[in-house]
Design a protein around this motif. Structure first.
Motif, PDB file in Angstrom:
ATOM      1  N   ASN A 110     116.456  69.864  -4.201  1.00 28.04           N
ATOM      2  CA  ASN A 110     115.296  70.484  -4.826  1.00 28.04           C
ATOM      3  C   ASN A 110     114.524  71.220  -3.737  1.00 28.04           C
ATOM      4  OD1 ASN A 110     113.217  71.231  -6.418  1.00 28.04           O
ATOM      5  ND2 ASN A 110     112.600  69.152  -7.008  1.00 28.04           N
ATOM      6  N   MET A 111     114.462  72.544  -3.815  1.00 33.98           N
ATOM      7  CA  MET A 111     113.889  73.384  -2.775  1.00 33.98           C
ATOM      8  C   MET A 111     112.375  73.562  -2.896  1.00 33.98           C
ATOM      9  SD  MET A 111     116.396  74.254  -0.827  1.00 33.98           S
ATOM     10  CE  MET A 111     115.794  75.621   0.059  1.00 33.98           C
ATOM     11  N   THR A 112     111.799  73.184  -3.978  1.00 31.71           N
ATOM     12  CA  THR A 112     110.379  73.434  -4.209  1.00 31.71           C
ATOM     13  C   THR A 112     109.480  72.742  -3.175  1.00 31.71           C
ATOM     14  OG1 THR A 112     110.835  73.672  -6.558  1.00 31.71           O
ATOM     15  CG2 THR A 112     108.545  73.344  -5.928  1.00 31.71           C
ATOM     16  N   LEU A 123     110.218  71.872  -0.132  1.00 33.25           N
ATOM     17  CA  LEU A 123     110.486  72.498   1.167  1.00 33.25           C
ATOM     18  C   LEU A 123     109.761  73.840   1.276  1.00 33.25           C
ATOM     19  CD1 LEU A 123     112.066  72.454   3.838  1.00 33.25           C
ATOM     20  CD2 LEU A 123     113.910  73.622   2.652  1.00 33.25           C
TER      21      LEU A 123
END
Length: 139
Positions: free
Chosen positions: A18-20, A22
């Motif tokens: 989940n990149m959110t 980061l």
């Protein structure tokens, strides 16, 4: 981005990152750096004194010690015996800066004489010993 699905197999582990969070952390760090960099680079103008540095080339003296084919030693061109050689070496070792000992031995001299001379210099405390050689002439 990883989104959940409506499949009946809801027990599967989601294997995508989940990149959110980061991206959120990176944006906060970017804003912090944008704010702090102008504060860090604030400079105070100073009028510093100027120094002139000229190196002094102090070349230590050197002592020329020669050994002829018969084993006779010469201190700066003057013949010396063993006792005088030991006294001269001890006196030279006390000088500051310590002089260099340039040892020139004849090609036909016994190595024993050279080794005894080097041992006497070491006992006296001389640490800079150089060997004088005659380079071959290329024709």
């Amino acid at each position: 981005m990883a989104f959940g699905s409506f499949d009946e197999s809801g027990d599967e582990v989601m294997s995508e990152i989940n990149m959110t969070p980061l991206v959120d952390v990176m944006l906060v760090l970017l804003i912090i750096f944008i704010i702090t960099v102008p504060v860090i680079s604030h400079q105070v103008k100073l009028d510093l004194p100027r120094a002139v540095n000229q190196p002094q080339e102090l070349k230590p003296s050197h002592i020329s010690l020669s050994i002829d084919p018969t084993g006779q030693r010469f201190w700066d061109g003057k013949p010396v015996d063993d006792a005088t050689l030991d006294a001269n070496l001890a006196e030279a070792a006390k000088k500051e800066p310590q002089p260099e000992l340039h040892l020139a031995a004849d090609r036909d001299v016994r190595y024993e004489s050279v080794a005894q001379t080097m041992a006497a210099a070491q006992r006296a405390g001389l640490t800079k010993i150089g060997f004088v050689t005659d380079p071959k002439q290329l024709q």
